[in-house]
Design a protein around this motif. Structure first.
Motif, short mmCIF file in Angstrom:
data_model
loop_
_atom_site.label_atom_id
_atom_site.label_comp_id
_atom_site.label_asym_id
_atom_site.label_seq_id
_atom_site.Cartn_x
_atom_site.Cartn_y
_atom_site.Cartn_z
N UNK A 36 -9.14 -12.94 2.00
CA UNK A 36 -8.61 -13.12 3.35
C UNK A 36 -8.86 -11.87 4.17
N UNK A 37 -8.51 -10.73 3.59
CA UNK A 37 -8.65 -9.46 4.28
C UNK A 37 -10.11 -9.21 4.65
N UNK A 38 -11.02 -9.41 3.70
CA UNK A 38 -12.44 -9.18 3.94
C UNK A 38 -12.98 -10.14 4.99
N UNK A 39 -12.58 -11.40 4.92
CA UNK A 39 -13.06 -12.37 5.91
C UNK A 39 -12.59 -12.02 7.31
N UNK A 40 -11.34 -11.58 7.44
CA UNK A 40 -10.85 -11.20 8.77
C UNK A 40 -11.52 -9.92 9.25
N UNK A 41 -11.82 -9.00 8.34
CA UNK A 41 -12.56 -7.78 8.73
C UNK A 41 -13.95 -8.16 9.23
N UNK A 42 -14.61 -9.09 8.55
CA UNK A 42 -15.92 -9.55 8.98
C UNK A 42 -15.85 -10.24 10.34
N UNK A 43 -14.80 -11.05 10.53
CA UNK A 43 -14.62 -11.72 11.82
C UNK A 43 -14.44 -10.69 12.93
N UNK A 44 -13.62 -9.67 12.67
CA UNK A 44 -13.41 -8.61 13.65
C UNK A 44 -14.72 -7.90 13.97
N UNK A 45 -15.51 -7.64 12.95
CA UNK A 45 -16.80 -6.99 13.16
C UNK A 45 -17.71 -7.85 14.03
N UNK A 46 -17.75 -9.14 13.76
CA UNK A 46 -18.57 -10.06 14.56
C UNK A 46 -18.11 -10.08 16.02
N UNK A 47 -16.80 -10.14 16.23
CA UNK A 47 -16.26 -10.15 17.59
C UNK A 47 -16.62 -8.85 18.32
N UNK A 48 -16.46 -7.73 17.61
CA UNK A 48 -16.76 -6.45 18.24
C UNK A 48 -18.23 -6.35 18.62
N UNK A 49 -19.12 -6.94 17.83
CA UNK A 49 -20.55 -6.94 18.16
C UNK A 49 -20.80 -7.70 19.45
N UNK A 50 -20.15 -8.87 19.60
CA UNK A 50 -20.30 -9.66 20.81
C UNK A 50 -19.76 -8.89 22.01
N UNK A 51 -18.57 -8.31 21.85
CA UNK A 51 -17.99 -7.56 22.95
C UNK A 51 -18.85 -6.37 23.33
N UNK A 52 -19.43 -5.70 22.36
CA UNK A 52 -20.33 -4.57 22.64
C UNK A 52 -21.58 -5.05 23.38
N UNK A 53 -22.09 -6.21 22.98
CA UNK A 53 -23.27 -6.75 23.67
C UNK A 53 -23.00 -6.98 25.14
N UNK A 54 -21.76 -7.32 25.47
CA UNK A 54 -21.39 -7.60 26.87
C UNK A 54 -20.67 -6.41 27.50
N UNK A 55 -20.65 -5.28 26.78
CA UNK A 55 -20.00 -4.05 27.28
C UNK A 55 -18.54 -4.28 27.63
N UNK A 56 -17.84 -4.97 26.74
CA UNK A 56 -16.40 -5.22 26.90
C UNK A 56 -15.69 -4.61 25.71
N UNK A 57 -14.55 -3.96 25.96
CA UNK A 57 -13.81 -3.40 24.83
C UNK A 57 -12.35 -3.66 24.94
#
Length: 57
Positions: A36-57
């Motif tokens: 669970x912990x690893x999957x949520x960490x991966x999800x957070x990483x994926x979200x952060x990549x999308x936000x970085x692509x759009x310059x949103x934090x």
């Protein structure tokens, strides 16, 4: 960026904050199944990549 894209990015940013500030620390504290912990960490990483692509934090 249109209104819908801005809305989606805001929702993703809110979700990322919730994962970082609430869910991941709680899962770690409860020492539940690490998948669970690893999957949520991966999800957070994926979200952060999308936000970085759009310059949103």
């Amino acid at each position: 960026m249109n209104t819908y894209e801005a809305y989606i990015l805001r929702e993703l940013a809110d979700h990322a904050r919730n994962l970082e500030n609430n869910l991941l620390p709680e899962l770690e504290r409860m020492r539940l199944d690490t998948r669970w912990f690893v999957e949520y960490q991966e999800e957070l990483s994926d979200i952060e990549k999308v936000l970085n692509d759009f310059s949103v934090a």
